[in-house]
Design a protein around this motif. Structure first.
Motif, PDB file in Angstrom:
ATOM      1  N   TYR A  20       0.178  -6.824   1.155  1.00  0.00           N
ATOM      2  CA  TYR A  20       0.208  -5.382   1.633  1.00  0.00           C
ATOM      3  C   TYR A  20      -0.385  -5.391   3.154  1.00  0.00           C
ATOM      4  O   TYR A  20      -0.695  -6.326   3.451  1.00  0.00           O
ATOM      5  CB  TYR A  20      -0.563  -4.380   0.796  1.00  0.00           C
ATOM      6  CG  TYR A  20      -1.961  -5.086   0.286  1.00  0.00           C
ATOM      7  CD1 TYR A  20      -3.176  -4.503   0.830  1.00  0.00           C
ATOM      8  CD2 TYR A  20      -2.405  -6.038  -0.579  1.00  0.00           C
ATOM      9  CE1 TYR A  20      -4.334  -4.655   0.580  1.00  0.00           C
ATOM     10  CE2 TYR A  20      -3.480  -6.263  -0.705  1.00  0.00           C
ATOM     11  CZ  TYR A  20      -4.657  -5.603  -0.221  1.00  0.00           C
ATOM     12  OH  TYR A  20      -6.094  -6.059  -0.398  1.00  0.00           O
ATOM     13  N   TYR A  21      -0.642  -3.983   3.602  1.00  0.00           N
ATOM     14  CA  TYR A  21      -1.071  -3.871   5.012  1.00  0.00           C
ATOM     15  C   TYR A  21      -2.235  -2.910   5.065  1.00  0.00           C
ATOM     16  O   TYR A  21      -2.545  -2.218   4.312  1.00  0.00           O
ATOM     17  CB  TYR A  21       0.270  -3.327   5.773  1.00  0.00           C
ATOM     18  CG  TYR A  21       1.409  -4.495   6.221  1.00  0.00           C
ATOM     19  CD1 TYR A  21       1.185  -5.268   7.239  1.00  0.00           C
ATOM     20  CD2 TYR A  21       2.174  -4.452   5.052  1.00  0.00           C
ATOM     21  CE1 TYR A  21       2.278  -6.097   7.509  1.00  0.00           C
ATOM     22  CE2 TYR A  21       3.341  -5.518   5.200  1.00  0.00           C
ATOM     23  CZ  TYR A  21       3.164  -6.369   6.514  1.00  0.00           C
ATOM     24  OH  TYR A  21       4.333  -7.216   6.757  1.00  0.00           O
ATOM     25  N   ALA A 109      -2.252  -5.247  10.298  1.00  0.00           N
ATOM     26  CA  ALA A 109      -2.457  -6.732   9.582  1.00  0.00           C
ATOM     27  C   ALA A 109      -1.738  -6.721   8.177  1.00  0.00           C
ATOM     28  O   ALA A 109      -2.091  -5.589   7.426  1.00  0.00           O
ATOM     29  CB  ALA A 109      -3.778  -7.077   9.732  1.00  0.00           C
ATOM     30  N   ARG A 110      -1.259  -7.969   8.092  1.00  0.00           N
ATOM     31  CA  ARG A 110      -0.683  -8.222   6.696  1.00  0.00           C
ATOM     32  C   ARG A 110      -1.790  -8.857   5.764  1.00  0.00           C
ATOM     33  O   ARG A 110      -2.194  -9.862   6.212  1.00  0.00           O
ATOM     34  CB  ARG A 110       0.621  -9.120   6.903  1.00  0.00           C
ATOM     35  CG  ARG A 110       1.394  -9.277   5.497  1.00  0.00           C
ATOM     36  CD  ARG A 110       2.563 -10.204   6.076  1.00  0.00           C
ATOM     37  NE  ARG A 110       3.520 -10.422   4.814  1.00  0.00           N
ATOM     38  CZ  ARG A 110       3.179 -11.484   4.068  1.00  0.00           C
ATOM     39  NH1 ARG A 110       2.212 -12.256   4.057  1.00  0.00           N
ATOM     40  NH2 ARG A 110       4.070 -11.677   3.038  1.00  0.00           N
ATOM     41  N   VAL A 111      -2.135  -8.281   4.700  1.00  0.00           N
ATOM     42  CA  VAL A 111      -3.171  -8.885   3.928  1.00  0.00           C
ATOM     43  C   VAL A 111      -2.609  -9.863   3.132  1.00  0.00           C
ATOM     44  O   VAL A 111      -1.666  -9.825   2.267  1.00  0.00           O
ATOM     45  CB  VAL A 111      -3.712  -7.716   2.947  1.00  0.00           C
ATOM     46  CG1 VAL A 111      -4.940  -8.522   2.144  1.00  0.00           C
ATOM     47  CG2 VAL A 111      -4.542  -6.684   3.641  1.00  0.00           C
ATOM     48  N   GLU A 112      -3.327 -11.172   3.236  1.00  0.00           N
ATOM     49  CA  GLU A 112      -2.917 -12.382   2.629  1.00  0.00           C
ATOM     50  C   GLU A 112      -3.794 -12.932   1.183  1.00  0.00           C
ATOM     51  O   GLU A 112      -3.416 -13.260   0.230  1.00  0.00           O
ATOM     52  CB  GLU A 112      -2.610 -13.592   3.549  1.00  0.00           C
ATOM     53  CG  GLU A 112      -1.798 -13.130   4.421  1.00  0.00           C
ATOM     54  CD  GLU A 112      -1.694 -14.260   5.495  1.00  0.00           C
ATOM     55  OE1 GLU A 112      -2.494 -15.150   5.664  1.00  0.00           O
ATOM     56  OE2 GLU A 112      -0.725 -14.138   6.364  1.00  0.00           O
TER      57      GLU A 112
END
Lengths: 122, 122
Positions: A20-21, A109-112
């Protein structure tokens, strides 16, 4: 333990299943202007963003006289783009650059990875 | 309760050239414990993290009686992993789960877009 303060402490946005972002907005308020509609606008935008598809929640904190950090979470970039184009949001940002903010940084930012902690009651 | 107004206003971490990583830590402090070494530990960790390779900076804010949001930026995941394994950091996190925090969320995210704004002087 009950909390008798006027404003309830909001809970942090939970760790969702990646990906998610996160949109991280970090700001320094201008000193000269006073509130100048900021609190009302922040509240209004905080309601509007809930209508954006894929909006997951928002956490905000501001140290008095210091930095403010707001992190909004979205399921995908399409939601972030829709919010970016939102007319009332755009107008508020433009006003903010002229009146409310001395400076700010925005990081998308793309949550990893994510996780949460909650204290056990005992 | 410490007085954050005593500290000079730090500047937000600048928008770097993507990709880089953001570690978002959002917390609610426990009410029962008082400071209990929190401020000193936060200051100490804030110094230690500067030695991690690829550390780009950190922004922190806490609304009195409310949420705290800290965002640390790293050039790559290796730096985040090194910081995660750092012995003094680990010990502080363990202590924090027992004493400082009611709950928290941690989101590790890859920054894909960023920009900054600074008000023109005139």
């Amino acid at each position: 333990m009950s909390d008798h303060r006027m404003a309830p402490v909001s809970l942090p946005v939970a760790a969702h299943e990646p990906p998610y972002y996160a949109v991280v907005f970090t700001s320094v308020r201008s000193e000269a202007e006073g509130d100048d509609g900021y609190d009302r606008a922040a509240e209004r935008l905080g309601e509007l963003v809930k209508d954006i598809p894929g909006f997951l929640g928002e956490d905000a904190a501001r140290t008095p006289g210091g930095l403010g950090v707001t992190v909004a979470y979205f399921r995908d970039l399409a939601g972030i783009e829709e919010w970016r184009r939102h007319q009332e949001h755009r107008a508020a940002k433009e006003y903010g650059r002229e009146h409310w903010y001395e400076r700010y940084s925005l990081h998308i930012a793309r949550v990893e990875h994510s996780h949460g902690f909650e204290r056990a009651r005992g």
